[in-house]
Structure formats: structure tokens, C-alpha cells
Design an enzyme around this catalytic site. Structure first.
Site, PDB file in Angstrom:
ATOM      1  N   CYS A  93       0.803  -1.225   0.000  1.00 47.16           N
ATOM      2  CA  CYS A  93       0.000   0.000   0.000  1.00 47.16           C
ATOM      3  C   CYS A  93       0.840   1.283   0.000  1.00 47.16           C
ATOM      4  CB  CYS A  93      -0.985  -0.042   1.164  1.00 47.16           C
ATOM      5  SG  CYS A  93      -2.377   1.071   0.875  1.00 47.16           S
ATOM      6  N   ARG A 130     -12.693   6.528  -1.226  1.00 45.28           N
ATOM      7  CA  ARG A 130     -11.534   5.664  -1.061  1.00 45.28           C
ATOM      8  C   ARG A 130     -11.876   4.266  -1.598  1.00 45.28           C
ATOM      9  NH1 ARG A 130      -7.584   7.469   2.177  1.00 45.28           N
ATOM     10  NH2 ARG A 130      -6.849   5.400   2.748  1.00 45.28           N
ATOM     11  N   HIS A 192      -3.541  -5.501   2.444  1.00 52.16           N
ATOM     12  CA  HIS A 192      -3.205  -5.661   3.862  1.00 52.16           C
ATOM     13  C   HIS A 192      -3.873  -6.949   4.329  1.00 52.16           C
ATOM     14  CE1 HIS A 192      -1.992  -1.403   4.248  1.00 52.16           C
ATOM     15  NE2 HIS A 192      -3.040  -1.106   3.514  1.00 52.16           N
TER      16      HIS A 192
HETATM   17  N1  GLN Z   1      -1.814   7.124   1.753  1.00 55.16           N
HETATM   18  C1  GLN Z   1      -2.144   6.184   0.763  1.00 55.16           C
HETATM   19  C2  GLN Z   1      -3.539   6.308   0.195  1.00 55.16           C
HETATM   20  O1  GLN Z   1      -4.500   6.560   0.914  1.00 55.16           O
HETATM   21  C3  GLN Z   1      -1.856   4.784   1.281  1.00 55.16           C
HETATM   22  C4  GLN Z   1      -2.818   4.274   2.319  1.00 55.16           C
HETATM   23  C5  GLN Z   1      -2.427   2.951   2.928  1.00 55.16           C
HETATM   24  O2  GLN Z   1      -1.254   2.591   3.018  1.00 55.16           O
HETATM   25  N2  GLN Z   1      -3.424   2.210   3.423  1.00 55.16           N
HETATM   26  O3  GLN Z   1      -3.676   6.168  -0.983  1.00 55.16           O
END
Ligand code: GLN
Length: 245
Positions: A93, A130, A192
Site C-alpha cells: 500500500c 476511497r 493488507h
Molecule cells: N496514503 C495512501 C492512500 O490513501 C496509502 C494508504 C495505505 O497505506 N493504506 O492512498
């Protein structure tokens, strides 16, 4: 034999259980009588990627990515050279985004990446949805299941191989059905989970790649009793199918 693992920025880049990947790797080595040594590399620590068999980095939000970016950039050339030489890596990520060419964060700021993968990530801004939820992808290591939560959308350059093809979930950009990226033995992914405890074939693929690079192509791994792991995997796939279809 022993596997020397470097975990980059474990305190800063560790969300949604990414540390569990280390626990799974240790368990799968030690259960087979393979030694396991872990070196945690924090900002400012000395680090020679050539002295390791596997490198890990987890996820973090934009703020954490900004905290590590300069330090990671200083290590970029060494990491790129080791990966060209076959060093296996699992980068997740926020870590994955910084292994690409650059990340344009939700404030529109450019965070330079180290260019292991030929890709760019752009965050469409704080009001955009998101990409959140359970994911199933098809990979060279078989079906992989995990959990994604990212705002950034990743776009692979032509010729850059993905890690897998999305069956359920948003993947790199909620559009082209690619997930993650792969270069030699380095794997980048949004997943994850923890990822490795419930994807034992992927964990073993990383271990064997690290051991073969050091001890030669004849190295193999004896099978483990994996009822709990394969059960967790199957359960996660079942839940994903139910939630996503
Ligand atoms: N900051 C990044 C995003 O939101 C990665 C997030 C994460 O590692 N879960 O795209």
C-alpha cells in the site's frame, strides 16, 4: 539455512496488521528448521540491502509516507540494485506507492518514489471515494485474498507487470482490473490483512525465492500442515464473494 529479513520503517508504516507478515514468515521458516533473522530498519539507521534475503515494507497514510520519503529516497539506489539482482521484496500500500516513480498525495503534493516499479499514483483529493474492502486477485502464486484501503489510484506504465488480476475489489485504480506490480522477485500490492498468514503459498514463494538466491536453485520447502491457513484463506474468499457480489 537461514532467511535474513529487513523490515523497513516498522513503527511508521504498519497499518491493518502488516506486521503479521513478519510473524507468518518467521513461523513458516522456523517450523521447517530454517533460521530467521529480523532487522528493523528505521529512519537514519544504516542498511545494506545486499546483506538481506527479503525486504518488507507496510502501509501508511500520506502523513507517514511524507515522514519516510527522504530517508527512503537516500536508500533508493541500493534497493533498486539489490532488486535487479533478484532480492525478493513485499511492499504494501503506502510502501508500494513509494516504490513507484511518484505519489501525488491528496493535498496535490508530489512525494518522489524510488522507481523500483514503473508506475505513478495519484490521489484524486479528499472528497473522492476511497477504495476500501475485501479483495481477491489471480496471481502467478495462485488466488490471493486481502483487504484494501487507499485513496491513491495507481497507473502502471506500459510494460510494467501487475502483481495480479482483480476478481473482486478495486485494485490499482478501480478501472483496469490490475492489482499491484511485480518486478523480478519484488511484489507490490495494496493488500493488507495481514496478507501472508492467509496466503501461505505467497509466503512460501517469497521464502523460497530468498533462499534460492542465496543457496542455489536446488532449494525446496517441505510442506507444512496448513489446515488453519487454508481455512482462513477459503473463509476470506467466501466472505469477499458474499460482500462484493
Ligand atoms: N496514503 C495512501 C492512500 O490513501 C496509502 C494508504 C495505505 O497505506 N493504506 O492512498
Amino acid at each position: 539455512m537461514d532467511l535474513r529479513v529487513a523490515h523497513l520503517y516498522p513503527d511508521v508504516m504498519n497499518i491493518y496488521g502488516d506486521r503479521g507478515n513478519v510473524i507468518a514468515l518467521r513461523y513458516r521458516c522456523e517450523s521447517r528448521g530454517i533460521g530467521f533473522s529480523l532487522t528493523e530498519v528505521n529512519i537514519g539507521d544504516s542498511f545494506d540491502p545486499a546483506a538481506f534475503d527479503l525486504v518488507l515494507i507496510g502501509g501508511g497514510q500520506d502523513r507517514e509516507q511524507r515522514r519516510i520519503a527522504d530517508d527512503l529516497a537516500r536508500r533508493g539506489e541500493g534497493i533498486r540494485m539489490a532488486i535487479e539482482d533478484g532480492l525478493p521484496a513485499l511492499v504494501v500500500c503506502g510502501g508500494f506507492q513509494l516504490f513507484g516513480r511518484r505519489y501525488i498525495d491528496q493535498a496535490g503534493e508530489i512525494i518522489p518514489g524510488i522507481g523500483v516499479f514503473d508506475l505513478e499514483t495519484r490521489h484524486p483529493g479528499p472528497v473522492a471515494d476511497r477504495c476500501i474492502g475485501d479483495v481477491v486477485i489471480e496471481t502467478a502464486e495462485g488466488e490471493v485474498v486481502g483487504f484494501e484501503n487507499h485513496g491513491g489510484r495507481t497507473y502502471l506504465a506500459p510494460g510494467q507487470a501487475p502483481f495480479g488480476k482483480v476478481r473482486y475489489g478495486a485494485g490499482n485504480n478501480n478501472g483496469d482490473r490490475t492489482e499491484g506490480a511485480r518486478h523480478k522477485n519484488a511484489i507490490g500490492t495494496y493488500l493488507h490483512g495481514s496478507l501472508l498468514p492467509k496466503n501461505p503459498a505467497l509466503a512460501d514463494a517469497l521464502i523460497v525465492a530468498g533462499l534460492r538466491r542465496r543457496y542455489g536453485p536446488g532449494v525446496g520447502l517441505e510442506p507444512l500442515e496448513d489446515t488453519a491457513e487454508t481455512g482462513a484463506h477459503a473463509n476470506a474468499v467466501r466472505i469477499t464473494e458474499k460482500r462484493r457480489s
